[in-house]
Design a protein around this motif. Structure first.
Motif, mmCIF file in Angstrom:
data_model
loop_
_atom_site.group_PDB
_atom_site.id
_atom_site.type_symbol
_atom_site.label_atom_id
_atom_site.label_comp_id
_atom_site.label_asym_id
_atom_site.label_seq_id
_atom_site.Cartn_x
_atom_site.Cartn_y
_atom_site.Cartn_z
ATOM 1 N N MET A 1 0.837 -1.180 0.000
ATOM 2 C CA MET A 1 0.000 0.000 0.000
ATOM 3 C C MET A 1 0.879 1.239 0.000
ATOM 4 S SD MET A 1 -2.858 0.897 2.824
ATOM 5 C CE MET A 1 -3.124 2.583 3.262
ATOM 6 N N LEU A 2 0.565 2.199 -0.849
ATOM 7 C CA LEU A 2 1.334 3.435 -0.923
ATOM 8 C C LEU A 2 0.887 4.431 0.137
ATOM 9 C CD1 LEU A 2 1.242 4.011 -4.785
ATOM 10 C CD2 LEU A 2 3.127 3.078 -3.443
ATOM 11 N N ILE A 3 1.795 5.337 0.487
ATOM 12 C CA ILE A 3 1.410 6.429 1.366
ATOM 13 C C ILE A 3 0.343 7.237 0.617
ATOM 14 C CG2 ILE A 3 3.254 7.960 0.578
ATOM 15 C CD1 ILE A 3 3.526 8.982 3.432
ATOM 16 N N PRO A 4 -0.769 7.587 1.241
ATOM 17 C CA PRO A 4 -1.851 8.280 0.531
ATOM 18 C C PRO A 4 -1.406 9.618 -0.065
ATOM 19 C CG PRO A 4 -2.590 7.489 2.672
ATOM 20 C CD PRO A 4 -1.113 7.290 2.620
ATOM 21 N N GLN A 86 18.454 7.980 5.215
ATOM 22 C CA GLN A 86 17.102 7.638 4.784
ATOM 23 C C GLN A 86 16.745 6.262 5.332
ATOM 24 O OE1 GLN A 86 16.720 7.307 0.521
ATOM 25 N NE2 GLN A 86 18.445 5.941 0.318
ATOM 26 N N ALA A 87 15.451 6.047 5.543
ATOM 27 C CA ALA A 87 14.970 4.764 6.051
ATOM 28 C C ALA A 87 13.771 4.335 5.223
ATOM 29 C CB ALA A 87 14.581 4.883 7.521
ATOM 30 N N ARG A 88 13.826 3.114 4.693
ATOM 31 C CA ARG A 88 12.708 2.552 3.925
ATOM 32 C C ARG A 88 11.762 1.843 4.880
ATOM 33 N NH1 ARG A 88 13.057 1.838 -1.459
ATOM 34 N NH2 ARG A 88 11.876 -0.102 -1.348
ATOM 35 N N HIS A 89 10.487 2.177 4.779
ATOM 36 C CA HIS A 89 9.447 1.522 5.566
ATOM 37 C C HIS A 89 8.549 0.781 4.578
ATOM 38 C CE1 HIS A 89 10.613 3.712 9.201
ATOM 39 N NE2 HIS A 89 10.731 4.777 8.429
ATOM 40 N N ASP A 90 8.804 -0.518 4.433
ATOM 41 C CA ASP A 90 8.098 -1.352 3.459
ATOM 42 C C ASP A 90 7.450 -2.512 4.200
ATOM 43 O OD1 ASP A 90 7.276 -3.062 1.423
ATOM 44 O OD2 ASP A 90 9.126 -2.854 0.277
ATOM 45 N N GLY A 91 6.133 -2.588 4.140
ATOM 46 C CA GLY A 91 5.391 -3.631 4.855
ATOM 47 C C GLY A 91 5.433 -4.979 4.183
ATOM 48 N N GLY A 92 6.094 -5.096 3.022
ATOM 49 C CA GLY A 92 6.218 -6.388 2.354
ATOM 50 C C GLY A 92 4.883 -6.981 1.940
ATOM 51 N N GLY A 93 3.963 -6.134 1.510
ATOM 52 C CA GLY A 93 2.663 -6.615 1.084
ATOM 53 C C GLY A 93 1.573 -6.473 2.132
ATOM 54 N N LEU A 94 1.956 -6.180 3.376
ATOM 55 C CA LEU A 94 0.953 -5.932 4.413
ATOM 56 C C LEU A 94 0.284 -4.580 4.144
ATOM 57 C CD1 LEU A 94 2.936 -7.082 7.561
ATOM 58 C CD2 LEU A 94 1.062 -8.286 6.427
ATOM 59 N N PRO A 95 -0.925 -4.375 4.603
ATOM 60 C CA PRO A 95 -1.622 -3.114 4.338
ATOM 61 C C PRO A 95 -1.120 -1.968 5.225
ATOM 62 C CG PRO A 95 -3.010 -4.535 5.651
ATOM 63 C CD PRO A 95 -1.777 -5.334 5.300
ATOM 64 N N PRO A 97 1.211 1.849 5.215
ATOM 65 C CA PRO A 97 1.598 2.921 4.288
ATOM 66 C C PRO A 97 3.107 2.883 4.024
ATOM 67 C CG PRO A 97 1.176 3.832 6.455
ATOM 68 C CD PRO A 97 0.847 2.366 6.524
ATOM 69 N N ASP A 98 3.514 2.151 2.982
ATOM 70 C CA ASP A 98 4.930 2.056 2.635
ATOM 71 C C ASP A 98 5.443 3.442 2.255
ATOM 72 O OD1 ASP A 98 4.514 -0.649 2.961
ATOM 73 O OD2 ASP A 98 4.328 -1.039 0.817
ATOM 74 N N HIS A 99 6.615 3.803 2.781
ATOM 75 C CA HIS A 99 7.154 5.127 2.494
ATOM 76 C C HIS A 99 8.654 5.181 2.785
ATOM 77 C CE1 HIS A 99 6.214 5.204 6.804
ATOM 78 N NE2 HIS A 99 7.132 6.142 6.918
ATOM 79 N N LEU A 100 9.268 6.276 2.321
ATOM 80 C CA LEU A 100 10.671 6.562 2.566
ATOM 81 C C LEU A 100 10.729 7.732 3.531
ATOM 82 C CD1 LEU A 100 13.613 5.883 1.620
ATOM 83 C CD2 LEU A 100 13.354 7.774 0.012
ATOM 84 N N GLU A 101 11.499 7.580 4.606
ATOM 85 C CA GLU A 101 11.701 8.634 5.593
ATOM 86 C C GLU A 101 13.105 9.183 5.395
ATOM 87 O OE1 GLU A 101 12.242 9.003 10.437
ATOM 88 O OE2 GLU A 101 11.273 7.222 9.581
#
Length: 105
Positions: A1-4, A86-95, A97-101
């Motif tokens: 899921m993308l960050i809205p 930078q930090a990648r926040h990727d849920g690996g398919g979980l619902p 909000p995947d995003h880059l901080e």
């Protein structure tokens, strides 16, 4: 899921750090990035382990940009700064909000 998209209210410009060569540090072409910008001072750890003060953090979609440490960033109002890390926040398919901080000096 993308960050809205409705959360991406700001725009910064990132010049990705490419590394050093015989002429000194090199940066890529400027990339405009839609993001959510949080201007808040906090203590963060740099990649080399030092504790440094971050003045701002922006959050964007994972595919928006690669902003390694030492990349140049221009904030709204033409304020220049530099990426700490930078930090990648990727849920690996979980619902989630995947995003880059991206933490900035």
């Amino acid at each position: 899921m993308l960050i809205p998209g409705f959360l991406l209210r700001h725009e910064v410009t990132v010049e990705p750090y490419l590394g050093d060569n015989g002429y000194g540090p090199q940066w890529g072409d400027p990339v405009p990035v839609r993001c959510f910008l949080e201007e808040k001072t906090r203590l963060v750890r740099a990649p080399d382990g030092r504790e440094v003060t971050s003045s701002s953090t922006f959050y964007c979609r994972l595919d928006a940009v690669d902003a390694p440490p030492e990349s140049k960033v221009t904030l709204p109002g033409d304020r220049p700064t530099t990426v700490i890390q930078q930090a990648r926040h990727d849920g690996g398919g979980l619902p989630t909000p995947d995003h880059l901080e991206v933490q900035l000096l």
